[in-house]
Design a protein around this motif. Structure first.
Motif, PDB file in Angstrom:
ATOM      1  N   ARG A 296     -10.103   1.217  -9.402  1.00  0.00           N
ATOM      2  CA  ARG A 296     -10.056   0.410  -8.183  1.00  0.00           C
ATOM      3  C   ARG A 296     -11.146   0.759  -7.177  1.00  0.00           C
ATOM      4  O   ARG A 296     -11.550  -0.099  -6.389  1.00  0.00           O
ATOM      5  CB  ARG A 296      -8.692   0.563  -7.501  1.00  0.00           C
ATOM      6  CG  ARG A 296      -7.525   0.066  -8.346  1.00  0.00           C
ATOM      7  CD  ARG A 296      -6.265  -0.037  -7.509  1.00  0.00           C
ATOM      8  NE  ARG A 296      -5.138  -0.491  -8.318  1.00  0.00           N
ATOM      9  CZ  ARG A 296      -4.180   0.292  -8.785  1.00  0.00           C
ATOM     10  NH1 ARG A 296      -4.217   1.593  -8.516  1.00  0.00           N
ATOM     11  NH2 ARG A 296      -3.197  -0.194  -9.504  1.00  0.00           N
ATOM     12  N   VAL A 297     -11.608   2.011  -7.188  1.00  0.00           N
ATOM     13  CA  VAL A 297     -12.613   2.425  -6.197  1.00  0.00           C
ATOM     14  C   VAL A 297     -13.999   2.371  -6.823  1.00  0.00           C
ATOM     15  O   VAL A 297     -14.237   2.951  -7.887  1.00  0.00           O
ATOM     16  CB  VAL A 297     -12.318   3.844  -5.679  1.00  0.00           C
ATOM     17  CG1 VAL A 297     -13.437   4.310  -4.754  1.00  0.00           C
ATOM     18  CG2 VAL A 297     -10.991   3.862  -4.936  1.00  0.00           C
ATOM     19  N   ARG A 298     -14.887   1.681  -6.144  1.00  0.00           N
ATOM     20  CA  ARG A 298     -16.276   1.580  -6.593  1.00  0.00           C
ATOM     21  C   ARG A 298     -17.195   2.104  -5.501  1.00  0.00           C
ATOM     22  O   ARG A 298     -16.895   1.984  -4.324  1.00  0.00           O
ATOM     23  CB  ARG A 298     -16.610   0.130  -6.943  1.00  0.00           C
ATOM     24  CG  ARG A 298     -15.992  -0.312  -8.255  1.00  0.00           C
ATOM     25  CD  ARG A 298     -15.865  -1.807  -8.396  1.00  0.00           C
ATOM     26  NE  ARG A 298     -15.331  -2.155  -9.728  1.00  0.00           N
ATOM     27  CZ  ARG A 298     -14.043  -2.135 -10.050  1.00  0.00           C
ATOM     28  NH1 ARG A 298     -13.144  -1.785  -9.131  1.00  0.00           N
ATOM     29  NH2 ARG A 298     -13.653  -2.446 -11.265  1.00  0.00           N
ATOM     30  N   ALA A 299     -18.289   2.675  -5.947  1.00  0.00           N
ATOM     31  CA  ALA A 299     -19.285   3.217  -5.019  1.00  0.00           C
ATOM     32  C   ALA A 299     -20.668   2.797  -5.489  1.00  0.00           C
ATOM     33  O   ALA A 299     -20.897   2.612  -6.688  1.00  0.00           O
ATOM     34  CB  ALA A 299     -19.185   4.743  -4.949  1.00  0.00           C
ATOM     35  N   VAL A 300     -21.585   2.676  -4.555  1.00  0.00           N
ATOM     36  CA  VAL A 300     -22.968   2.322  -4.883  1.00  0.00           C
ATOM     37  C   VAL A 300     -23.867   3.469  -4.458  1.00  0.00           C
ATOM     38  O   VAL A 300     -23.718   4.023  -3.370  1.00  0.00           O
ATOM     39  CB  VAL A 300     -23.387   0.989  -4.214  1.00  0.00           C
ATOM     40  CG1 VAL A 300     -23.248   1.049  -2.699  1.00  0.00           C
ATOM     41  CG2 VAL A 300     -24.811   0.611  -4.609  1.00  0.00           C
ATOM     42  N   ALA A 301     -24.788   3.858  -5.324  1.00  0.00           N
ATOM     43  CA  ALA A 301     -25.694   4.968  -5.030  1.00  0.00           C
ATOM     44  C   ALA A 301     -26.896   4.883  -5.949  1.00  0.00           C
ATOM     45  O   ALA A 301     -26.900   4.142  -6.941  1.00  0.00           O
ATOM     46  CB  ALA A 301     -24.986   6.315  -5.217  1.00  0.00           C
ATOM     47  N   GLU A 302     -27.921   5.679  -5.625  1.00  0.00           N
ATOM     48  CA  GLU A 302     -29.136   5.692  -6.442  1.00  0.00           C
ATOM     49  C   GLU A 302     -28.961   6.479  -7.736  1.00  0.00           C
ATOM     50  O   GLU A 302     -29.803   6.393  -8.640  1.00  0.00           O
ATOM     51  CB  GLU A 302     -30.310   6.274  -5.639  1.00  0.00           C
ATOM     52  CG  GLU A 302     -30.313   7.770  -5.453  1.00  0.00           C
ATOM     53  CD  GLU A 302     -29.347   8.295  -4.399  1.00  0.00           C
ATOM     54  OE1 GLU A 302     -29.252   9.530  -4.238  1.00  0.00           O
ATOM     55  OE2 GLU A 302     -28.691   7.460  -3.713  1.00  0.00           O
ATOM     56  N   TRP A 303     -27.837   7.206  -7.847  1.00  0.00           N
ATOM     57  CA  TRP A 303     -27.562   8.032  -9.023  1.00  0.00           C
ATOM     58  C   TRP A 303     -26.153   8.574  -8.875  1.00  0.00           C
ATOM     59  O   TRP A 303     -25.602   8.597  -7.769  1.00  0.00           O
ATOM     60  CB  TRP A 303     -28.583   9.183  -9.088  1.00  0.00           C
ATOM     61  CG  TRP A 303     -28.333  10.220 -10.137  1.00  0.00           C
ATOM     62  CD1 TRP A 303     -28.750  10.194 -11.439  1.00  0.00           C
ATOM     63  CD2 TRP A 303     -27.609  11.451  -9.974  1.00  0.00           C
ATOM     64  NE1 TRP A 303     -28.326  11.326 -12.097  1.00  0.00           N
ATOM     65  CE2 TRP A 303     -27.627  12.115 -11.220  1.00  0.00           C
ATOM     66  CE3 TRP A 303     -26.940  12.047  -8.906  1.00  0.00           C
ATOM     67  CZ2 TRP A 303     -27.001  13.350 -11.417  1.00  0.00           C
ATOM     68  CZ3 TRP A 303     -26.309  13.265  -9.093  1.00  0.00           C
ATOM     69  CH2 TRP A 303     -26.362  13.901 -10.339  1.00  0.00           C
ATOM     70  N   HIS A 304     -25.547   8.991  -9.984  1.00  0.00           N
ATOM     71  CA  HIS A 304     -24.276   9.715  -9.905  1.00  0.00           C
ATOM     72  C   HIS A 304     -24.206  10.661 -11.098  1.00  0.00           C
ATOM     73  O   HIS A 304     -24.953  10.506 -12.085  1.00  0.00           O
ATOM     74  CB  HIS A 304     -23.090   8.747  -9.860  1.00  0.00           C
ATOM     75  CG  HIS A 304     -22.898   7.922 -11.098  1.00  0.00           C
ATOM     76  ND1 HIS A 304     -22.098   8.307 -12.140  1.00  0.00           N
ATOM     77  CD2 HIS A 304     -23.425   6.726 -11.470  1.00  0.00           C
ATOM     78  CE1 HIS A 304     -22.114   7.386 -13.090  1.00  0.00           C
ATOM     79  NE2 HIS A 304     -22.923   6.417 -12.707  1.00  0.00           N
ATOM     80  N   PRO A 305     -23.347  11.681 -11.060  1.00  0.00           N
ATOM     81  CA  PRO A 305     -23.361  12.724 -12.093  1.00  0.00           C
ATOM     82  C   PRO A 305     -23.159  12.236 -13.516  1.00  0.00           C
ATOM     83  O   PRO A 305     -23.629  12.873 -14.451  1.00  0.00           O
ATOM     84  CB  PRO A 305     -22.233  13.658 -11.656  1.00  0.00           C
ATOM     85  CG  PRO A 305     -22.196  13.524 -10.171  1.00  0.00           C
ATOM     86  CD  PRO A 305     -22.476  12.072  -9.920  1.00  0.00           C
ATOM     87  N   ASN A 306     -22.458  11.113 -13.693  1.00  0.00           N
ATOM     88  CA  ASN A 306     -22.229  10.601 -15.043  1.00  0.00           C
ATOM     89  C   ASN A 306     -23.174   9.453 -15.398  1.00  0.00           C
ATOM     90  O   ASN A 306     -22.867   8.641 -16.275  1.00  0.00           O
ATOM     91  CB  ASN A 306     -20.769  10.146 -15.190  1.00  0.00           C
ATOM     92  CG  ASN A 306     -19.799  11.314 -15.099  1.00  0.00           C
ATOM     93  OD1 ASN A 306     -19.806  12.209 -15.933  1.00  0.00           O
ATOM     94  ND2 ASN A 306     -18.974  11.317 -14.057  1.00  0.00           N
ATOM     95  N   ALA A 307     -24.310   9.400 -14.707  1.00  0.00           N
ATOM     96  CA  ALA A 307     -25.268   8.325 -14.966  1.00  0.00           C
ATOM     97  C   ALA A 307     -25.772   8.355 -16.402  1.00  0.00           C
ATOM     98  O   ALA A 307     -26.157   7.325 -16.954  1.00  0.00           O
ATOM     99  CB  ALA A 307     -26.437   8.420 -13.988  1.00  0.00           C
TER     100      ALA A 307
END
Length: 433
Positions: A296-307
């Motif tokens: 249910r929770v989404r986030a937007v970023a330039e990268w994340h640890p599980n990319a």
């Protein structure tokens, strides 16, 4: 012009707000002079290290610190007279504009050539104006402002400045990515907007309305709130309003404790609302939501640890080895890329003089094994990929790493190439010869 290194790098007296951290490393192979014997290249961070958002400021400091340590471990910054260490001086602004301007005065009195800040667009806007005036008044000691998180779109549009560079995607770029995901969600019909009542929060809500009207005109905005930043301790009244509205999704740009307290109130209200966030993947938010946030929770970023990818994993694991406490687990690729791009620009310019470094940063590219970004010269906005990721349990669906020891991590839902994140700019920059 190139003055002697020590003339424009002398440390000076540390101001009352400064906490100075010096990183020394041995000289690079073949260097005749130890890096520790030369004047440091100084970076002054202005951000909140006390008060409601101290966790956000401390997270920034950790990311800058590890990036600086990497540079110093390979010898430092190469200038014509040899290798110089990077040094970080942190100025606590308590998230206030006036305190930030006071910190800037301490910083310029010490002739620190590089200012970094990000947690608050209101502060960033004030700093841009003050730095423009300082650089015009004291051209022999100009400073460059590197922005890692202040995402008000005006900073690289109508308020753009030759002395300001932004390394984060701005609010409209982030919202563009989120609304591209919402556009394909056939179950989204009623959306509630909630944000912090300052320039950034207002921009997020405005952007959400405009983009949803264009991409999904069938969606209803069933409520909108702007609350005082850093002042609300109990978000249950806001959660009750969201529940009463019948919203099936919430869009928020909230960050720090304003986000974790909001999502906790939503959880406690027993709601299964989707969250489309700018910063929902850290600083306590996943732990506060627990299972209620799964899918249910989404986030937007330039990268994340599980990319994904071995190099991405190694980058993240190096950070965790340096900062093993789960509470310190909030990694920002953009801040570490910012330090690397600054060092490359200084070495290309062969000086720390602000105008020369600015020229070297324009059009500069940052590329590693899992990220590729370019600093757009026309508005000093970094153009880079963006990920929209969704919250999952660690160990499931390819989620190798969790956030802050919570047992919950994020999985890529949509990846946007840099070409898809770039938006037009209205910047009309006054350039320095």
């Amino acid at each position: 012009m190139l003055t002697t290194i020590k003339n424009y790098l002398r440390p000076g007296l540390i101001g009352l707000l400064a906490i100075s951290v010096l990183n020394n490393a041995s000289a690079a192979p073949g260097s005749a002079t130890s890096v520790a014997t030369l004047s440091p290249v100084r970076i002054g961070m202005i951000d909140g290290l006390s008060g409601a958002f101290s966790n956000a400021g401390e997270a920034v400091q950790r990311n800058l610190q590890i990036a600086i340590e990497r540079v110093n471990a390979r010898g430092g910054v190469r200038l014509p007279d040899g290798l110089h260490p990077l040094q970080l001086s942190s100025f606590d602004n308590k998230q206030g504009v006036e305190e930030s301007l006071t910190a800037l005065k301490h910083l310029t009195d010490q002739q620190i050539p590089f200012v970094v800040q990000g947690n608050s667009s209101a502060v960033a806007l004030a700093l841009v104006d003050a730095i423009n005036k300082h650089n015009q008044r004291v051209p022999e000691h100009r400073v460059l402002f590197l922005n890692y998180s202040a995402v008000d779109t005006t900073l690289t549009n109508e308020k753009c400045s030759y002395w300001h560079f932004r390394f984060d995607a701005h609010a409209d770029m982030r919202m563009h990515a989120l609304t591209e995901v919402i556009k394909t969600d056939s179950r989204a019909s009623k959306i509630y907007l909630i944000g912090q009542d300052y320039s950034f929060g207002r921009q997020v809500n405005k952007s959400a309305r405009a983009m949803l009207a264009e991409k999904r005109p069938d969606i209803s905005i069933v409520g909108e709130d702007l609350h005082p930043i850093g002042k609300i301790k109990d978000f249950s009244p806001y959660a009750a309003k969201i529940k009463a509205s019948g919203a099936d999704a919430v869009i928020t740009g909230n960050w720090g404790n304003d986000l974790s307290l909001l999502v906790k109130a939503i959880r406690d209200a027993g709601m299964s609302t989707k969250f489309y966030t700018f910063y929902g993947n850290g600083l306590g938010a996943p732990a506060a939501l627990g299972d209620a946030g799964l899918g249910r929770v989404r986030a937007v970023a330039e990268w994340h640890p599980n990319a994904g990818g071995a190099d991405s994993d190694a980058f993240y694991q190096q950070f965790r080895q340096r900062y093993p406490d789960p509470r310190d687990d909030y990694v920002h690729l953009r801040m570490q890329a910012m330090v690397e791009m600054l060092v490359t620009a200084i070495e290309k310019a062969k000086t720390t003089e602000a105008a020369a470094v600015a020229r070297a940063l324009e059009g500069a590219r940052y590329k590693n094994a899992f990220h590729d970004a370019v600093m757009r010269a026309e508005d000093h906005q970094l153009i880079q990929p963006l990920y929209v990721s969704v919250m999952q349990k660690k160990g499931e669906n390819g989620v190798r790493f969790d956030n802050e020891g919570s047992g919950y991590g994020f999985k890529t839902e949509r990846y946007f190439d840099a070409r898809l994140t770039a938006l037009p700019s209205s910047c009309k920059m006054l350039r320095i010869k």
